[in-house]
Design an enzyme around this catalytic site. Sequence first.
Site, PDB file in Angstrom:
ATOM      1  N   SER A 125      91.720  92.334  -0.777  1.00 10.07           N
ATOM      2  CA  SER A 125      91.674  90.687  -0.549  1.00 10.07           C
ATOM      3  C   SER A 125      91.450  90.419   0.903  1.00 10.07           C
ATOM      4  CB  SER A 125      92.699  89.834  -1.108  1.00 10.07           C
ATOM      5  OG  SER A 125      92.950  89.893  -2.553  1.00 10.07           O
ATOM      6  N   ALA A 126      91.684  91.365   1.685  1.00  9.82           N
ATOM      7  CA  ALA A 126      91.140  90.803   3.424  1.00  9.82           C
ATOM      8  C   ALA A 126      89.758  90.404   3.196  1.00  9.82           C
ATOM      9  CB  ALA A 126      91.440  92.048   4.319  1.00  9.82           C
TER      10      ALA A 126
END
Length: 397
Positions: free
Chosen positions: A75-76
């Site tokens: 999710s970065a």
Amino acid sequence: MKVVEGVDGVVNGVVAEGFEPVGEAFAANFALLGERGAAVTVYRGGRKVVDLRGGTKDVDGTAPWEPGTAQIVRSATKGVAATALLLLHQRGELDLDAPVAAYWPEYKAAGKEHTLVRHLLAHRAGVPVLDRPLTPAQAADPDLGAAAVADQAPAWEPGTDHGYHAQTYSWLTGELIRRITGRPAGEWIAAEIAAPTGAGLWLGLPEAEQARVGRVGPVEPPETAGALKTRPKRAVAEAYADPGSLTRRAFAAITPLPDENAPAYRAAALPASNGIATADGLARVYASLIGEVEAGTRLFTPETMELARGEQSAGPDRVLVVGTRFGLGYMLHGAASPLLSAGSFGHPGRGGALAFADPETGIAFGYVTNGFRKSVTADPRAQALVRAVRTSLTTLG
């Protein structure tokens, strides 16, 4: 810059004077917290002050982590997707207060006609789940993913509350980029974000870059982690265990879970979850959001930077259960996801990666790992490095 070679037999790289605590914390992650392979890069005022790597390229291997080794950052990637949409806004191609359907007419279905672009960015769109989850192969098809979220009825009235769009953020942001630019999200990000900043970052990994990417996998914290072992609160654990909860369903929008080491998955472009980057690549992107970066281009104007980190959502998160804070696509500093200071903005990757910028100190930070823990928004290894950066800044004054 001080050269670091073979510290504790695993850590190599460089640190600037005053940032030695980051090197010490990075080495301690291997000695005490069960790190297998990782890298961390820090910029200050656009200049690289930390660039460290250690351990093995593969979570289950023996080959060393080399300069340029990249990993999936989960999710970065969301922060990169947000950057793309805010750049389009900065260029006058996207109105944050326009309905999503103004750019994507099909999206108005099922009661979503009043969903604004800013709702989508700030996890207020109300579509964190899919009633009919997609398989990994279907998820990789941007047409199928876009159609699924366009058809989905919202779980709450868009704009009235927030909840983490763990997987659906891929098709919400990716399709909006495609509708506005006429280009796939990964292609646009490569040309307009990665290339001008010189960042080692890919959304849709080219075959030519496959060899640089390590194998990832789950890791359990060792006994030496002590109190730093991840222990979720009861309400959080119950939400993840309940098949009918928004929490469980949001993370299960792709079912079964994809094989993150499969070349086909790496080649897909899912802006919520499968970006691949070096630690330097993540840090360089964030450095470019807050100022000039060495041998690269500044992406955000000061006005866009302030817009990006302005609070849009705060309080109990309908999906993550804990309290979260979001700007326009970026997580903001808070108890659930501590960053460097109150003005920081960025995004973690579930179980490991973290990237953010802190305009007040000029810090841009990128950390990637091949060993994923059970943490969602605050991995103990990344947090140890953030604390070390804070210590370094205090010492430097």
